[in-house]
Design a protein around this motif. Structure first.
Motif, PDB file in Angstrom:
ATOM      1  N   SER A 232      46.641  40.542 -27.132  1.00 50.75           N
ATOM      2  CA  SER A 232      45.597  39.878 -28.104  1.00 50.75           C
ATOM      3  C   SER A 232      45.341  40.717 -29.630  1.00 50.75           C
ATOM      4  CB  SER A 232      44.144  40.180 -27.235  1.00 50.75           C
ATOM      5  OG  SER A 232      43.636  41.281 -26.612  1.00 50.75           O
ATOM      6  N   TRP A 233      44.539  40.295 -30.214  1.00 49.22           N
ATOM      7  CA  TRP A 233      44.301  40.333 -31.295  1.00 49.22           C
ATOM      8  C   TRP A 233      43.741  42.247 -31.211  1.00 49.22           C
ATOM      9  CZ3 TRP A 233      39.482  42.759 -32.695  1.00 49.22           C
ATOM     10  CH2 TRP A 233      38.522  42.429 -32.374  1.00 49.22           C
ATOM     11  N   LYS A 234      42.777  42.044 -30.318  1.00 45.58           N
ATOM     12  CA  LYS A 234      42.033  43.673 -30.031  1.00 45.58           C
ATOM     13  C   LYS A 234      43.674  44.792 -30.051  1.00 45.58           C
ATOM     14  CE  LYS A 234      39.520  42.288 -26.502  1.00 45.58           C
ATOM     15  NZ  LYS A 234      38.651  42.541 -24.782  1.00 45.58           N
ATOM     16  N   ASP A 235      44.787  44.506 -29.758  1.00 50.13           N
ATOM     17  CA  ASP A 235      45.892  45.355 -29.026  1.00 50.13           C
ATOM     18  C   ASP A 235      46.116  46.217 -30.841  1.00 50.13           C
ATOM     19  OD1 ASP A 235      45.798  46.345 -26.261  1.00 50.13           O
ATOM     20  OD2 ASP A 235      46.735  43.400 -26.528  1.00 50.13           O
TER      21      ASP A 235
ATOM     22  N   GLY B 146      35.707  37.496 -27.966  1.00 45.79           N
ATOM     23  CA  GLY B 146      35.927  38.099 -26.350  1.00 45.79           C
ATOM     24  C   GLY B 146      36.548  39.451 -26.046  1.00 45.79           C
TER      25      GLY B 146
END
Lengths: 52, 488
Positions: free
Chosen positions: B2-5, B98
């Protein structure tokens, strides 16, 4: 009276939110550094305006 | 992935102000707040190095909401912070991020980092066109020759200064949020609006400002101000909206009264402790539940639209008429005219010589667009605000449940609290948001003291009220150290 039940829950968040959680990698700045930087920055621009 | 990582290595390393260890005494908090405020006023008076002559203020009459001051190192004001917040609200409101900011510490860190990252991006996005597009900040020819860096070099210098000012404001806000009382942004807005209010009341012509209301009335009473006979329509008009400014005075007072009253209008949901009998409490769902802050977002959206219009006007050789026509930096026709909010009575009172020569139907259309924008926008942003700041029914229910409380007569679980809150919070939020939007437009149409605008006034009164509550709570804790444990 248990005043902590009502008012304390209400979040009075500002426009920018800060949480308690912090990452260990983050660079931490002392608040004094911010103020000092602001004052010096302002003074620098004033001096430049006056002499250049 | 995801964009988070992907974003984590950058977002978690965003520099932040150190948190105080342990309790900060109230006096120390006040000192930090005052210190930052003095720095803020100092910086609004530091004019940009390399500026050649007066540009026009990009934000125009939005200044009272954006804070900062034109031509100074705080040219950007809180504009980038507010714009970044709009983006974040929209992303969060549509649930595209998210991020679970209520329970997950990693997500909280990411949210904080994203917030800062967006502000930096917005500083660049709004700073660049201000310096390089249009004549908002004209570079000094003389300095370009002295230093031999050309006009582009001077423009880069200007950009560096306003960029530094914008970032500095972000960190000053963080210092106040962590070490002082209230929030920095709130404080900067009150500071600007209060300054204007006082100026609008007592300024004398010798100060180089427009004459304030009190000196004007001295002149009227002493007969030094020529006004038409009082019993004619012209005389009454002069007293009400002309030099006498009676309507702006009344509007300003009315806003104060309405906001303070509305702060106390609430639906109270009774709570009782699950284990300790007799420990009761109430959860207030306030009418202005989402506070007036979402209003800044709507106004900033309008400010950015007008900013875009002026840049287009400066860049395009001939702007198509349907898009907008400008005279002296103000839109006089086309799309950007209709999207421009009403800022004072002169903008619309065609029957009293206002409206800038536009036809009444054009003016009415503009009023209608402004009203719709503020009422609908106010409601939508209030909903998003409640969602992203964890004030929604689900988040609140969880907080109440975690504190060991329940609603008497209902099952003791999160879901039943949530179901009761769902009957109140969404409705109250929408009504509150729309009401605040309506108030802001009405106040602008009738005028305010010192031209502080309805939104500026609403923000100032409600922020001051919040600040007062917070200070009262702080003092309570200072006097009774036991309370500190209860509040945490």
């Amino acid at each position: 009276m248990s005043s902590s039940d009502g008012g304390g829950l209400m979040s009075s968040a500002g426009l920018v939110r800060y949480f308690d959680a912090e990452d260990n990698n983050a660079i931490r700045i002392d608040p004094r550094t911010i103020i000092a930087f602001g004052v010096l920055f302002g003074a620098l621009v004033l001096v430049l305006n006056a002499f250049v | 992935m995801s964009w988070k990582d992907t974003a984590e290595p950058v977002l978690t390393r965003m520099p932040s102000v150190r948190r105080p260890e342990g309790h900060v005494p109230f006096k120390r908090k006040l000192a930090w707040t005052a210190g930052v405020l003095v720095l803020y006023f100092f910086l609004t008076n530091v004019f940009l190095f390399g500026l050649g002559g007066q540009g026009s203020d990009v934000f125009g009459r939005f200044r009272s909401v954006i804070a900062g001051s034109t031509g100074s190192v705080l040219q950007l004001g809180i504009g980038p912070i507010v714009t970044a917040s709009i983006v974040l609200q929209l992303l969060g409101g549509a649930d595209l991020l998210g991020l679970d900011t209520q329970n997950n510490p990693r997500d909280q860190v990411l949210y904080q980092g994203l917030q800062k990252f967006l502000v930096i991006v917005m500083c660049i996005l709004t700073g660049l066109p201000m310096v390089f597009g249009g004549q908002f900040l004209p570079p000094s020819q003389a300095l370009a020759q002295t230093l031999g860096i050309g006009l582009t070099g001077v423009q880069l210098l200007l950009f560096a200064q306003i960029f530094a000012g914008g970032i500095l404001l972000l960190y000053m806000d963080e210092v106040i949020s962590k070490w002082g009382v209230g929030s920095g942004i709130g404080l900067f807005i009150i500071a600007g609006v209060s300054q204007r209010l006082i100026g609008g009341l007592v300024a004398v012509p010798g100060l180089g400002q427009a004459r304030g209301i009190i000196p004007t009335w001295f002149d009227i009473i002493l007969g030094r101000e020529q006004i038409p006979p009082l019993l004619t329509p012209e005389g009454i008009e002069a007293l009400l909206i002309g030099v006498g400014q009676l309507i702006p005075i009344l509007t300003t007072l009315a806003i104060f009264v309405i906001v303070v009253y509305a702060e106390s209008v609430r639906v109270e949901i009774p709570l009782s402790n699950a284990r300790v009998k007799g420990a009761r409490g109430r959860f207030p769902v306030k009418l202005i539940y989402a506070s007036v802050l979402p209003m800044i977002l709507v106004r900033a959206l309008q400010a950015n639209i007008q900013f875009l219009g002026r840049i287009l006007n400066a860049q395009l050789a001939s702007m198509p008429g349907w898009l907008g026509s400008y005279s002296q930096g103000q839109p006089t026709g086309g799309l950007f005219y209709y999207l421009a909010p009403i800022q004072n009575p002169q903008d619309w009172m065609w029957f009293a010589g206002g409206g800038g020569g536009n036809a009444p139907w054009e003016i009415m259309l503009r009023v209608g667009v402004d009203l719709t924008f503020m009422v609908v926008g106010g409601a939508i942003f209030a909903i998003f605000w409640v969602e992203t700041t964890d004030m929604g029914p689900d988040a609140t229910a969880q907080q109440i449940h975690n504190s060991g409380m329940q609603i008497p007569g209902f099952r003791q679980n999160v879901r039943s609290i949530e179901r009761v809150l769902e009957q109140y919070i969404p409705q109250v939020t929408v009504i509150g948001g729309a009401l605040v939007g309506l108030l802001a437009v009405a106040a602008n149409m009738l005028g305010t003291i010192g031209g502080v605008t309805g939104t500026g006034l609403l923000l100032t009164v409600s922020i001051t009220y919040k600040l007062y509550e917070e200070i009262a709570e702080e003092q309570l804790m200072e006097m009774h150290p036991m309370m500190r444990q209860m509040f945490g």
